[in-house]
Each structure stands twice: as structure tokens, then as C-alpha cells.
Design a protein around this motif. Structure first.
Motif, mmCIF file in Angstrom:
data_model
loop_
_atom_site.group_PDB
_atom_site.id
_atom_site.type_symbol
_atom_site.label_atom_id
_atom_site.label_comp_id
_atom_site.label_asym_id
_atom_site.label_seq_id
_atom_site.Cartn_x
_atom_site.Cartn_y
_atom_site.Cartn_z
ATOM 1 N N SER A 64 43.963 30.461 -8.780
ATOM 2 C CA SER A 64 44.166 31.744 -9.457
ATOM 3 C C SER A 64 45.026 32.695 -8.627
ATOM 4 C CB SER A 64 42.831 32.395 -9.829
ATOM 5 O OG SER A 64 42.053 32.679 -8.688
ATOM 6 N N PHE A 65 44.954 32.604 -7.295
ATOM 7 C CA PHE A 65 45.802 33.441 -6.445
ATOM 8 C C PHE A 65 47.277 33.168 -6.737
ATOM 9 C CE2 PHE A 65 48.297 33.910 -2.533
ATOM 10 C CZ PHE A 65 48.113 35.264 -2.297
ATOM 11 N N PHE A 66 47.651 31.886 -6.736
ATOM 12 C CA PHE A 66 49.053 31.548 -6.981
ATOM 13 C C PHE A 66 49.432 31.739 -8.447
ATOM 14 C CE2 PHE A 66 48.291 29.331 -2.966
ATOM 15 C CZ PHE A 66 49.329 29.879 -2.227
ATOM 16 N N THR A 74 47.868 41.657 -11.916
ATOM 17 C CA THR A 74 47.774 42.614 -10.819
ATOM 18 C C THR A 74 46.368 42.779 -10.261
ATOM 19 O OG1 THR A 74 47.571 44.415 -12.404
ATOM 20 C CG2 THR A 74 49.771 43.913 -11.581
ATOM 21 N N ARG A 75 45.348 42.549 -11.060
ATOM 22 C CA ARG A 75 43.974 42.751 -10.580
ATOM 23 C C ARG A 75 43.264 41.431 -10.298
ATOM 24 N NH1 ARG A 75 41.828 46.658 -14.974
ATOM 25 N NH2 ARG A 75 43.550 45.765 -16.117
ATOM 26 N N TRP A 76 44.022 40.467 -9.807
ATOM 27 C CA TRP A 76 43.468 39.158 -9.486
ATOM 28 C C TRP A 76 42.272 39.272 -8.541
ATOM 29 C CZ3 TRP A 76 42.797 37.351 -4.571
ATOM 30 C CH2 TRP A 76 42.317 36.049 -4.455
ATOM 31 N N TRP A 77 42.352 40.179 -7.593
ATOM 32 C CA TRP A 77 41.349 40.313 -6.539
ATOM 33 C C TRP A 77 39.938 40.517 -7.090
ATOM 34 C CZ3 TRP A 77 38.656 44.823 -6.554
ATOM 35 C CH2 TRP A 77 39.216 45.876 -7.272
ATOM 36 N N LEU A 78 39.800 40.956 -8.339
ATOM 37 C CA LEU A 78 38.469 41.162 -8.926
ATOM 38 C C LEU A 78 37.650 39.877 -9.002
ATOM 39 C CD1 LEU A 78 39.364 43.632 -11.819
ATOM 40 C CD2 LEU A 78 38.059 44.140 -9.746
ATOM 41 N N VAL A 79 38.311 38.721 -8.992
ATOM 42 C CA VAL A 79 37.564 37.460 -9.072
ATOM 43 C C VAL A 79 36.768 37.181 -7.800
ATOM 44 C CG1 VAL A 79 39.208 36.483 -10.720
ATOM 45 C CG2 VAL A 79 39.406 35.880 -8.307
ATOM 46 N N VAL A 80 37.197 37.743 -6.675
ATOM 47 C CA VAL A 80 36.482 37.484 -5.414
ATOM 48 C C VAL A 80 35.096 38.130 -5.426
ATOM 49 C CG1 VAL A 80 36.528 37.736 -2.910
ATOM 50 C CG2 VAL A 80 38.611 37.076 -4.143
ATOM 51 N N PRO A 81 34.973 39.453 -5.664
ATOM 52 C CA PRO A 81 33.615 40.006 -5.741
ATOM 53 C C PRO A 81 32.822 39.455 -6.924
ATOM 54 C CG PRO A 81 35.238 41.708 -6.227
ATOM 55 C CD PRO A 81 35.993 40.503 -5.746
ATOM 56 N N ALA A 82 33.499 39.102 -8.005
ATOM 57 C CA ALA A 82 32.798 38.502 -9.148
ATOM 58 C C ALA A 82 32.159 37.177 -8.755
ATOM 59 C CB ALA A 82 33.765 38.294 -10.316
ATOM 60 N N SER A 83 32.858 36.415 -7.921
ATOM 61 C CA SER A 83 32.331 35.127 -7.461
ATOM 62 C C SER A 83 31.128 35.307 -6.548
ATOM 63 C CB SER A 83 33.417 34.359 -6.697
ATOM 64 O OG SER A 83 34.515 34.095 -7.520
ATOM 65 N N LEU A 92 35.720 33.032 -13.588
ATOM 66 C CA LEU A 92 36.705 32.286 -14.381
ATOM 67 C C LEU A 92 37.069 32.994 -15.686
ATOM 68 C CD1 LEU A 92 38.518 29.849 -14.859
ATOM 69 C CD2 LEU A 92 36.505 28.608 -15.663
ATOM 70 N N PRO A 93 36.099 33.342 -16.541
ATOM 71 C CA PRO A 93 36.509 34.036 -17.772
ATOM 72 C C PRO A 93 37.089 35.427 -17.496
ATOM 73 C CG PRO A 93 34.115 33.865 -17.687
ATOM 74 C CD PRO A 93 34.655 33.054 -16.553
ATOM 75 N N LEU A 94 36.649 36.081 -16.421
ATOM 76 C CA LEU A 94 37.231 37.374 -16.055
ATOM 77 C C LEU A 94 38.711 37.198 -15.737
ATOM 78 C CD1 LEU A 94 37.061 40.379 -15.271
ATOM 79 C CD2 LEU A 94 36.399 39.625 -12.975
ATOM 80 N N TYR A 95 39.045 36.216 -14.925
ATOM 81 C CA TYR A 95 40.450 35.980 -14.590
ATOM 82 C C TYR A 95 41.262 35.628 -15.840
ATOM 83 C CZ TYR A 95 44.790 34.263 -12.885
ATOM 84 O OH TYR A 95 46.143 34.084 -12.701
#
Length: 104
Positions: A64-66, A74-83, A92-95
Motif C-alpha cells: 500500500s505504501f508504493f 495522500t492519507r496512506w499513513w492512516l493504515v498504520v494506526p488502523a493496523s 485494508l478496506p480503509l486504504y
């Protein structure tokens, strides 16, 4: 591809359902992160499932980073705290929702 609304709805389900289980565990055992991690590996079945999910999350972060760079999410980083706070069922569905919203 489904609309961002569908993905965000699935993210809600991916949050509520695991937390129904997590909440019961925390109510019984307290708020100890170390106890939580220890219980992820309480037996072979739990450890195998936990390691599988943890590896899947790491692979998802990398992909997802790449993908976010390529697709302009632009808000990819939200998946890290979500995880960390829920797991892959939210991240996954958030991304995918963020990705779909950016492309719309």
C-alpha cells in the motif's frame, strides 16, 4: 470497483466485529498490552494464525505504501494506526476506500 462508501462501510464492520472480541478480552484481563501479545501466542493454533495475520499486515503496508505513491493516495499513513488499533480488517478496506475516493 465498489465505491468508497462500500469500502468505508466494510471498514466499520472490520472495526466493530473484532472489537467485540477484543473488548471482552480487555474487560476480563485488563489493559495490559504484554498480556494481549502473550495471548496471541497461547498455543500453536493461535500462534500460527497470529503470525499469518502479522505477516499479511507487513506485506499490506509495503504494497500500500508504493501503491499510494503511484495512485496519489495522500492519507496512506492512516493504515498504520488502523493496523495497530484493530488490524487488517480495518486497515485494508480503509486504504481501498481512500484509494477509491482519490481516484473519483
Amino acid at each position: 470497483m465498489p465505491s468508497s462508501r462500500v469500502w468505508f462501510t466494510l471498514a466499520v464492520f472490520g472495526t466493530v466485529i473484532p472489537w467485540a472480541f477484543f473488548g471482552g478480552w480487555f474487560a476480563q484481563k485488563g489493559l495490559s498490552p504484554l498480556s494481549f501479545i502473550a495471548d496471541l501466542f497461547v498455543n500453536g493454533a493461535a500462534a500460527g494464525f497470529s503470525v499469518d495475520v502479522l505477516i499479511s499486515i507487513a506485506v499490506f503496508w509495503l504494497w500500500s505504501f508504493f501503491d499510494a505513491k503511484r495512485e496519489g493516495v495522500t492519507r496512506w499513513w492512516l493504515v498504520v494506526p488502523a493496523s495497530f488499533t484493530v488490524g487488517l480488517s480495518l486497515a485494508l478496506p480503509l486504504y481501498l476506500g481512500l484509494r477509491e475516493k482519490e481516484s473519483a
